[in-house]
Write a protein that holds these residues in place. Structure first.
Motif, short mmCIF file in Angstrom:
data_model
loop_
_atom_site.label_atom_id
_atom_site.label_comp_id
_atom_site.label_asym_id
_atom_site.label_seq_id
_atom_site.Cartn_x
_atom_site.Cartn_y
_atom_site.Cartn_z
N LEU A 174 1.11 -1.05 -0.07
CA LEU A 174 -0.07 -0.07 -0.28
C LEU A 174 0.89 1.16 0.01
CD1 LEU A 174 -3.04 0.96 0.09
CD2 LEU A 174 -2.60 1.09 2.23
N LEU A 175 2.37 1.07 0.61
CA LEU A 175 3.06 2.67 1.28
C LEU A 175 3.70 2.89 0.49
CD1 LEU A 175 3.94 2.06 4.52
CD2 LEU A 175 2.73 4.10 3.94
N GLU A 176 3.77 1.51 -0.72
CA GLU A 176 5.17 1.65 -2.24
C GLU A 176 4.00 1.72 -3.50
OE1 GLU A 176 6.51 -2.52 -2.73
OE2 GLU A 176 7.98 -2.01 -0.76
N ALA A 177 2.46 1.73 -3.73
CA ALA A 177 1.92 1.95 -4.58
C ALA A 177 2.01 3.40 -3.96
CB ALA A 177 0.32 1.62 -4.48
N ALA A 178 1.79 4.24 -2.95
CA ALA A 178 1.12 5.49 -2.60
C ALA A 178 3.37 6.23 -2.75
CB ALA A 178 0.46 6.61 -1.89
N LYS A 179 4.11 5.92 -3.20
CA LYS A 179 5.02 6.08 -3.42
C LYS A 179 4.98 6.78 -2.09
CE LYS A 179 5.41 6.71 -8.16
NZ LYS A 179 4.26 5.78 -8.30
N LEU A 180 5.41 5.53 -0.87
CA LEU A 180 5.64 6.50 0.59
C LEU A 180 6.85 5.07 0.37
CD1 LEU A 180 2.38 7.24 1.85
CD2 LEU A 180 4.63 8.66 1.02
N PRO A 181 7.56 5.92 1.67
CA PRO A 181 8.74 5.39 1.83
C PRO A 181 8.80 4.13 2.97
CG PRO A 181 8.92 7.20 3.45
CD PRO A 181 8.34 7.14 2.04
N THR A 182 9.26 3.18 2.83
CA THR A 182 9.44 1.57 3.35
C THR A 182 10.69 0.90 3.62
OG1 THR A 182 8.88 0.51 1.51
CG2 THR A 182 6.99 0.90 2.15
N GLU A 183 11.92 1.68 3.28
CA GLU A 183 13.28 1.10 3.68
C GLU A 183 13.12 0.97 5.07
OE1 GLU A 183 12.96 3.84 -0.26
OE2 GLU A 183 11.96 3.92 1.72
N ASP A 184 13.32 1.80 5.91
CA ASP A 184 12.76 1.54 7.19
C ASP A 184 12.09 1.17 8.51
OD1 ASP A 184 10.96 3.62 7.16
OD2 ASP A 184 11.65 4.68 8.84
N LEU A 185 11.14 0.28 7.65
CA LEU A 185 10.08 -0.62 7.98
C LEU A 185 10.19 -2.42 8.13
CD1 LEU A 185 7.34 0.67 7.14
CD2 LEU A 185 8.30 1.06 9.71
N ASP A 186 10.63 -3.00 9.01
CA ASP A 186 10.28 -4.41 9.10
C ASP A 186 8.75 -4.96 9.72
OD1 ASP A 186 11.14 -4.66 11.89
OD2 ASP A 186 12.91 -4.00 11.23
N ALA A 187 8.95 -5.86 10.19
CA ALA A 187 7.48 -7.16 10.37
C ALA A 187 7.65 -6.76 11.59
CB ALA A 187 7.85 -8.14 10.19
N GLY A 188 8.67 -6.04 12.97
CA GLY A 188 8.56 -6.44 13.50
C GLY A 188 8.48 -5.10 14.62
N ARG A 189 8.67 -4.23 13.59
CA ARG A 189 8.78 -2.35 14.15
C ARG A 189 7.37 -1.73 12.73
NH1 ARG A 189 11.69 1.98 11.54
NH2 ARG A 189 11.61 3.63 13.65
#
Length: 146
Positions: A20-35
């Motif tokens: 969902l975030l990638e489709a909106a061109k929002l950053p995901t690089e600093d996310l992980d499933a445990g965070r």
């Protein structure tokens, strides 16, 4: 139409949240499933159709990743997510929320956020990956006292 629920994100939501975030061109690089602490998702049946995150840094917080799936827009879901995030921030003891945006400045101004000089950002916010690199330096920096 099925009810839309806003609830805390779970590790099992990580893949759908990132898509969902990638489709909106929002950053995901600093996310992980445990965070995903502080992330809320909007769910319609099993589908994740929106999200917002609150990162706490003492008594200030960073509002991030407000997104609504294209098919779910124009029904007030962004406002519901923002309100839920602000309520969560208050529960966490956050007194001021900050955000960075490249496209939604007017949206957030309508919800009480004000453009803030980057030089006035609290140190805890300037140290975030969003402020220091993930979001472009041309992003509008905004804040709201809760």
């Amino acid at each position: 139409m099925a009810e839309i629920r806003i609830e805390p994100a779970a590790a099992s939501d990580f893949g759908a949240l990132c898509r969902l975030l990638e489709a909106a061109k929002l950053p995901t690089e600093d996310l992980d499933a445990g965070r995903l602490d502080g992330f809320l998702i909007a769910r319609q049946e099993a589908a994740v159709i929106g999200s917002v995150g609150v990162e706490r840094y003492g008594d200030v917080g960073l509002l991030r990743s407000l997104v609504v799936a294209d098919a779910a827009r124009d029904r007030g879901l962004g406002g519901r997510l923002t309100t839920a995030a602000e309520a969560l921030a208050v529960q966490l003891g956050i007194r001021s929320l900050y955000l960075l945006t490249t496209t939604a400045g007017a949206y957030f101004e309508d919800r009480g956020y004000r453009i803030t000089a980057r030089a006035d950002a609290p140190h805890s916010i300037t140290g975030t990956t969003q402020f220091s690199g993930l979001c472009p330096s041309s992003s509008t920096f905004m804040s709201k006292t809760l």
